[in-house]
Scaffold this motif. Structure first.
Motif, PDB file in Angstrom:
ATOM      1  N   UNK A   1     103.269  42.054  -7.310  1.00 17.89           N
ATOM      2  CA  UNK A   1     103.387  41.400  -6.007  1.00 17.89           C
ATOM      3  C   UNK A   1     103.805  39.953  -6.211  1.00 17.89           C
ATOM      4  N   UNK A   2     104.633  39.468  -5.314  1.00 15.66           N
ATOM      5  CA  UNK A   2     104.914  38.040  -5.207  1.00 15.66           C
ATOM      6  C   UNK A   2     104.095  37.530  -4.034  1.00 15.66           C
ATOM      7  N   UNK A   3     103.200  36.605  -4.287  1.00 14.66           N
ATOM      8  CA  UNK A   3     102.265  36.221  -3.241  1.00 14.66           C
ATOM      9  C   UNK A   3     101.759  34.798  -3.458  1.00 14.66           C
ATOM     10  N   UNK A   4     101.289  34.230  -2.379  1.00 12.26           N
ATOM     11  CA  UNK A   4     100.689  32.898  -2.401  1.00 12.26           C
ATOM     12  C   UNK A   4      99.317  32.998  -1.766  1.00 12.26           C
ATOM     13  N   UNK A   5      98.373  32.269  -2.329  1.00 15.41           N
ATOM     14  CA  UNK A   5      97.027  32.218  -1.773  1.00 15.41           C
ATOM     15  C   UNK A   5      96.855  30.895  -1.050  1.00 15.41           C
ATOM     16  N   UNK A   6      96.427  30.954   0.203  1.00 11.70           N
ATOM     17  CA  UNK A   6      96.190  29.765   1.018  1.00 11.70           C
ATOM     18  C   UNK A   6      94.682  29.579   1.145  1.00 11.70           C
ATOM     19  N   UNK A   7      94.204  28.430   0.736  1.00 10.55           N
ATOM     20  CA  UNK A   7      92.776  28.135   0.793  1.00 10.55           C
ATOM     21  C   UNK A   7      92.548  27.029   1.815  1.00 10.55           C
ATOM     22  N   UNK A   8      91.700  27.293   2.790  1.00  9.51           N
ATOM     23  CA  UNK A   8      91.285  26.257   3.736  1.00  9.51           C
ATOM     24  C   UNK A   8      89.907  25.792   3.291  1.00  9.51           C
ATOM     25  N   UNK A   9      89.889  24.599   2.697  1.00  9.64           N
ATOM     26  CA  UNK A   9      88.689  24.122   2.017  1.00  9.64           C
ATOM     27  C   UNK A   9      88.474  22.650   2.332  1.00  9.64           C
ATOM     28  N   UNK A  10      87.247  22.302   2.707  1.00 12.42           N
ATOM     29  CA  UNK A  10      86.860  20.903   2.950  1.00 12.42           C
ATOM     30  C   UNK A  10      87.824  20.211   3.905  1.00 12.42           C
ATOM     31  N   UNK A  11      88.267  20.926   4.922  1.00  9.95           N
ATOM     32  CA  UNK A  11      89.131  20.343   5.935  1.00  9.95           C
ATOM     33  C   UNK A  11      90.586  20.221   5.557  1.00  9.95           C
ATOM     34  N   UNK A  12      90.967  20.786   4.402  1.00 11.41           N
ATOM     35  CA  UNK A  12      92.362  20.700   3.966  1.00 11.41           C
ATOM     36  C   UNK A  12      92.928  22.090   3.688  1.00 11.41           C
ATOM     37  N   UNK A  13      94.250  22.171   3.701  1.00  6.89           N
ATOM     38  CA  UNK A  13      94.959  23.420   3.413  1.00  6.89           C
ATOM     39  C   UNK A  13      95.612  23.308   2.044  1.00  6.89           C
ATOM     40  N   UNK A  14      95.278  24.251   1.171  1.00  2.84           N
ATOM     41  CA  UNK A  14      95.729  24.241  -0.219  1.00  2.84           C
ATOM     42  C   UNK A  14      96.532  25.515  -0.483  1.00  2.84           C
ATOM     43  N   UNK A  15      97.739  25.381  -1.016  1.00  3.24           N
ATOM     44  CA  UNK A  15      98.530  26.534  -1.430  1.00  3.24           C
ATOM     45  C   UNK A  15      98.404  26.708  -2.936  1.00  3.24           C
ATOM     46  N   UNK A  16      98.223  27.946  -3.385  1.00  2.48           N
ATOM     47  CA  UNK A  16      98.184  28.247  -4.814  1.00  2.48           C
ATOM     48  C   UNK A  16      99.442  29.017  -5.167  1.00  2.48           C
ATOM     49  N   UNK A  17     100.382  28.319  -5.819  1.00  3.25           N
ATOM     50  CA  UNK A  17     101.685  28.832  -6.242  1.00  3.25           C
ATOM     51  C   UNK A  17     102.604  29.086  -5.044  1.00  3.25           C
ATOM     52  N   UNK A  18     103.926  28.956  -5.300  1.00  3.13           N
ATOM     53  CA  UNK A  18     104.868  28.948  -4.183  1.00  3.13           C
ATOM     54  C   UNK A  18     106.051  29.901  -4.357  1.00  3.13           C
ATOM     55  N   UNK A  19     105.925  30.914  -5.205  1.00  6.21           N
ATOM     56  CA  UNK A  19     106.944  31.952  -5.245  1.00  6.21           C
ATOM     57  C   UNK A  19     108.271  31.506  -5.842  1.00  6.21           C
ATOM     58  N   UNK A  20     109.340  32.212  -5.459  1.00  6.33           N
ATOM     59  CA  UNK A  20     110.638  32.086  -6.116  1.00  6.33           C
ATOM     60  C   UNK A  20     111.521  31.024  -5.482  1.00  6.33           C
ATOM     61  N   UNK A  21     111.476  30.907  -4.165  1.00  7.75           N
ATOM     62  CA  UNK A  21     112.394  30.013  -3.483  1.00  7.75           C
ATOM     63  C   UNK A  21     113.704  30.713  -3.168  1.00  7.75           C
ATOM     64  N   UNK A  22     114.309  30.327  -2.068  1.00 10.73           N
ATOM     65  CA  UNK A  22     115.556  30.965  -1.640  1.00 10.73           C
ATOM     66  C   UNK A  22     116.774  30.319  -2.293  1.00 10.73           C
ATOM     67  N   UNK A  23     117.756  31.164  -2.591  1.00 13.34           N
ATOM     68  CA  UNK A  23     119.064  30.681  -3.005  1.00 13.34           C
ATOM     69  C   UNK A  23     119.098  29.956  -4.326  1.00 13.34           C
ATOM     70  N   UNK A  24     118.218  30.307  -5.247  1.00 13.82           N
ATOM     71  CA  UNK A  24     118.162  29.605  -6.526  1.00 13.82           C
ATOM     72  C   UNK A  24     119.082  30.251  -7.557  1.00 13.82           C
ATOM     73  N   UNK A  25     119.638  29.408  -8.402  1.00 11.42           N
ATOM     74  CA  UNK A  25     120.440  29.881  -9.529  1.00 11.42           C
ATOM     75  C   UNK A  25     119.498  30.246 -10.670  1.00 11.42           C
ATOM     76  N   UNK A  26     119.338  31.538 -10.935  1.00 13.98           N
ATOM     77  CA  UNK A  26     118.494  32.007 -12.020  1.00 13.98           C
ATOM     78  C   UNK A  26     119.245  33.093 -12.796  1.00 13.98           C
ATOM     79  N   UNK A  27     120.329  32.753 -13.463  1.00 12.91           N
ATOM     80  CA  UNK A  27     121.152  33.776 -14.119  1.00 12.91           C
ATOM     81  C   UNK A  27     120.426  34.577 -15.184  1.00 12.91           C
TER      82      UNK A  27
ATOM     83  N   UNK B   1     100.463  24.319  -8.502  1.00 15.51           N
ATOM     84  CA  UNK B   1     101.287  25.174  -9.365  1.00 15.51           C
ATOM     85  C   UNK B   1     100.452  25.497 -10.594  1.00 15.51           C
ATOM     86  N   UNK B   2     100.022  26.761 -10.745  1.00 18.88           N
ATOM     87  CA  UNK B   2      99.186  27.100 -11.892  1.00 18.88           C
ATOM     88  C   UNK B   2      99.939  26.942 -13.201  1.00 18.88           C
ATOM     89  N   UNK B   3     101.267  27.064 -13.149  1.00 19.17           N
ATOM     90  CA  UNK B   3     102.107  26.796 -14.310  1.00 19.17           C
ATOM     91  C   UNK B   3     103.548  26.706 -13.836  1.00 19.17           C
TER      92      UNK B   3
END
Length: 321
Positions: free
Chosen positions: A64-90, A121-123
């Motif tokens: 799966x390609x997925x992102x985890x959204x955490x709503x914690x201590x009044x803030x919104x946190x994204x864990x990893x952001x997937x591939x992105x559109x239109x990228x050059x990845x030959x 970004x975990x890595x």
């Protein structure tokens, strides 16, 4: 855990967790993804590996390609952001010129780009940093080069900008050093390393939104980042502790439940297999001892697993469906 339009929701203590699934399906052959995992391991565990983690008929892993959204201590946190559109990845046909609906899925889950406070970004791999940025309005966009040197060269400012304009981006310093220009983009391992750094990382540096960290980094009273190197030099896990609930978001420490059955199995993407195995064992053993829910970046099905001790130091698991 509740599900709605590719979004799953659960609550851990005072933290709301949303799972945004962009894509799920057959990926690489089992022995290509985990070269040391023998065929019999998959066959002997077919009853629960299929269909969420393995396709017996094709012998392909399910990811799966997925992102985890955490709503914690009044803030919104994204864990990893997937591939992105239109990228050059030959060098990665699965990701080359990818087009998805990531931002649309986030918005339908109630998360607008301007709502995001922290991006983790975990890595620094292509499928974890892609939506750090978006094509700039009126800019060159997909396929635009960013030159060489510094944090991107001439023309870079016209191509990509941070996708989350208010967010602080947290990236392991070791990965930034390894994949950045000072190390010639991963020591020249692949052209993709340069491309992903220039379109998905350098623009965040230029915008002043990047924070590099090492060792341990506390986000708030519930969330802590910790180094777990091996898969990449700076690979990290995100620990959640709130009330009596515990979870650990392990990034690519795991690609398949087979690696819980035997943590010695590394994926074909691990840069330092011995270090990756040590990190994997340490994190899984702690998860078993502290009853942390294990949340990998790419598990299919429910996306989470529970680990427990079994026998003389072994590990057993329960994969939630």
């Amino acid at each position: 855990m509740t599900t709605h339009e590719n979004v799953q929701r659960m609550v851990l203590g005072d933290v709301e967790v949303l799972r945004i699934v962009e894509w799920q399906g057959a990926f690489r052959p089992a022995r290509e993804l985990l070269p040391t995992a023998p065929a019999e391991v998959w066959r002997e565990n077919e009853e629960w590996l299929a269909p969420d983690h393995w396709e017996p008929a094709t012998d392909r892993t399910v990811m799966a390609l997925q992102t985890w959204v955490l709503r914690s201590a009044g803030r919104t946190v994204l864990v990893d952001t997937g591939i992105g559109d239109g990228r050059e990845r030959p060098g990665a046909p699965e990701y080359h010129h990818w087009q998805g609906d990531f931002l649309g899925r986030l918005e339908r889950a109630g998360v607008r780009p301007e709502d995001v406070d922290v991006v983790v970004n975990t890595h620094l791999h292509a499928d974890h940093v892609g939506w750090n940025t978006r094509a700039a309005e009126g800019g060159a966009g997909a396929g635009a080069g960013t030159g060489a040197g510094g944090r991107g060269g001439a023309g870079a400012e016209d191509a990509w900008v941070p996708a989350f304009p208010r967010a602080q981006y947290l990236l392991p310093a070791a990965d930034d050093a390894y994949y950045g220009p000072d190390n010639a983009y991963g020591g020249g391992r692949s052209e993709d390393d340069r491309l992903l750094y220039e379109d998905s990382v350098a623009p965040v540096h230029r915008a002043g939104q990047m924070v590099l960290w090492d060792g341990v980094h506390r986000i708030d009273e519930h969330l802590t980042l910790e180094s777990a190197p091996g898969h990449t030099p700076g690979s990290a896990v995100l620990r959640l502790a709130s009330g009596g609930d515990r979870a650990v978001f392990v990034g690519d420490l795991l690609h398949s439940p087979v690696q819980i059955l035997d943590p010695a199995h590394n994926s074909c993407f691990c840069l330092d297999p011995r270090q990756a195995e040590r990190s994997r064992r340490r994190i899984l053993e702690r998860a078993a001892d502290e009853r942390e829910l294990v949340v990998p970046a790419h598990f299919g099905g429910s996306g989470v697993a529970e680990v427990r001790r079994e026998g003389a130091g072994g590990l057993a698991l329960s994969v939630r469906r």
